[in-house]
Design an enzyme around this catalytic site. Structure first.
Site, PDB file in Angstrom:
ATOM      1  N   SER A  69       0.821  -1.215   0.000  1.00 52.70           N
ATOM      2  CA  SER A  69       0.000   0.000   0.000  1.00 52.70           C
ATOM      3  C   SER A  69       0.855   1.265   0.000  1.00 52.70           C
ATOM      4  CB  SER A  69      -0.901   0.046   1.233  1.00 52.70           C
ATOM      5  OG  SER A  69      -1.659  -1.117   1.330  1.00 52.70           O
TER       6      SER A  69
HETATM    7  N1  SAH Z   1      -0.103  -5.476   4.351  1.00 49.67           N
HETATM    8  C1  SAH Z   1       0.547  -5.768   3.083  1.00 49.67           C
HETATM    9  C2  SAH Z   1      -0.397  -5.501   1.932  1.00 49.67           C
HETATM   10  C3  SAH Z   1      -0.281  -6.542   0.880  1.00 49.67           C
HETATM   11  S1  SAH Z   1      -1.569  -6.584  -0.310  1.00 49.67           S
HETATM   12  C4  SAH Z   1       1.868  -5.050   2.973  1.00 49.67           C
HETATM   13  O1  SAH Z   1       2.180  -4.221   3.832  1.00 49.67           O
HETATM   14  O2  SAH Z   1       2.604  -5.313   2.031  1.00 49.67           O
HETATM   15  C5  SAH Z   1      -2.784  -7.590   0.478  1.00 49.67           C
HETATM   16  C6  SAH Z   1      -2.361  -8.962   0.891  1.00 49.67           C
HETATM   17  O3  SAH Z   1      -3.524  -9.618   1.397  1.00 49.67           O
HETATM   18  C7  SAH Z   1      -1.834  -9.853  -0.234  1.00 49.67           C
HETATM   19  O4  SAH Z   1      -0.577 -10.348   0.118  1.00 49.67           O
HETATM   20  C8  SAH Z   1      -2.869 -10.972  -0.335  1.00 49.67           C
HETATM   21  O5  SAH Z   1      -2.340 -12.226  -0.686  1.00 49.67           O
HETATM   22  C9  SAH Z   1      -3.443 -10.977   1.067  1.00 49.67           C
HETATM   23  N2  SAH Z   1      -4.760 -11.607   1.201  1.00 49.67           N
HETATM   24  C10 SAH Z   1      -5.854 -11.484   0.408  1.00 49.67           C
HETATM   25  N3  SAH Z   1      -6.874 -12.226   0.869  1.00 49.67           N
HETATM   26  C11 SAH Z   1      -6.413 -12.843   1.995  1.00 49.67           C
HETATM   27  C12 SAH Z   1      -6.970 -13.756   2.921  1.00 49.67           C
HETATM   28  N4  SAH Z   1      -8.224 -14.206   2.797  1.00 49.67           N
HETATM   29  N5  SAH Z   1      -6.202 -14.189   3.943  1.00 49.67           N
HETATM   30  C13 SAH Z   1      -4.937 -13.771   4.095  1.00 49.67           C
HETATM   31  N6  SAH Z   1      -4.335 -12.901   3.250  1.00 49.67           N
HETATM   32  C14 SAH Z   1      -5.061 -12.444   2.219  1.00 49.67           C
END
Ligand code: SAH
Length: 222
Positions: A69
């Site tokens: 993000s």
């Molecule tokens: N907090 C992260 C944001 C990554 S983008 C950072 O700081 O980089 C969002 C993430 O959520 C992705 O890695 C994706 O695989 C994960 N995601 C999506 N659905 C999910 C779920 N049901 N359970 C766990 N992770 C999930």
């Protein structure tokens, strides 16, 4: 902040200062959040090819069609989390690169984080280790289910957009806890804060601002 974190990071301090000034201009007021974001090396959480862009206020790809993000959103969500009552234990859904988790780890006692894409989680764990961060525990699992064994949580933060507030997350929230979650609506995604109405099973929702996150998916990917 541990010296391990300060020691790493070759990007000029001036570039980072510029980002922090920008976050202030955009309305981030929590000085603890600003201080952690000033010192946490965001470039460590990106591929080398992108690391020169780490201190721009923009979201960046981390592989597997996922994104780290925009710093403003990380700061905003962190600030919202800290606005809750006595925040010691936080659950994050979507570890991704690990950056949001690492920022939180410097501000609360313990962070639990769940990721559904295993290679991302393996990379993130290595980064936490390299940075000497010891108060993060992660799990390879579908975060919609929360992390029941570790519940209740003072705050839950989702970094992927959901169609609804998953009931399991609500069940694992402490009575005065808050959930910060990007919610899909007909007019787009909205960042919302959910809390329980005292002595009832009802939830109160607060709209924060429009956002754009990758979707929260079900199941796991090896
Ligand atoms: N907090 C992260 C944001 C990554 S983008 C950072 O700081 O980089 C969002 C993430 O959520 C992705 O890695 C994706 O695989 C994960 N995601 C999506 N659905 C999910 C779920 N049901 N359970 C766990 N992770 C999930």
């Amino acid at each position: 902040m541990s010296t391990d974190i300060e020691g790493i990071g070759m990007t000029s301090q001036r570039t980072r200062e510029r980002l922090i000034n920008r976050l202030c201009e955009q309305g981030i007021v929590n000085i603890n959040v600003l201080e952690v974001m000033r010192t946490m090396p965001r470039h460590i959480f990106l591929d080398e090819a992108l690391s020169h862009r780490a201190y721009e206020d923009t979201s960046l790809p981390i592989g597997y069609k996922q994104t780290l993000s925009q710093p403003y959103i990380v700061a905003k969500m962190t600030e919202l989390i800290l606005s809750g009552n006595k925040i010691n234990k936080v659950l994050e859904i979507g570890t991704g690169s690990g950056y949001q988790c690492a920022v939180l780890s410097q501000l609360v006692k313990k962070v639990y984080s769940v990721e559904r894409i295993e290679p991302l989680l393996i990379q993130a764990r290595k980064r936490f280790q390299d940075l000497g961060i010891k108060n993060i525990e992660t799990k390879f699992s579908d975060g919609k289910l929360g992390w029941e064994e570790k519940a209740p949580f003072d705050a839950i933060i989702a970094t992927a957009a959901s169609d609804e507030l998953p009931q399991q997350l609500l069940n694992q929230l402490s009575p005065n806890g808050i959930i910060v979650l990007p919610l899909k609506t007909q007019s787009g995604q909205e960042l919302r804060v959910f809390s329980r109405v005292k002595n009832t099973n009802e939830t109160e929702e607060r709209f924060i601002e429009p956002v754009r996150f990758v979707p929260m998916l079900s199941g796991v990917t090896k």
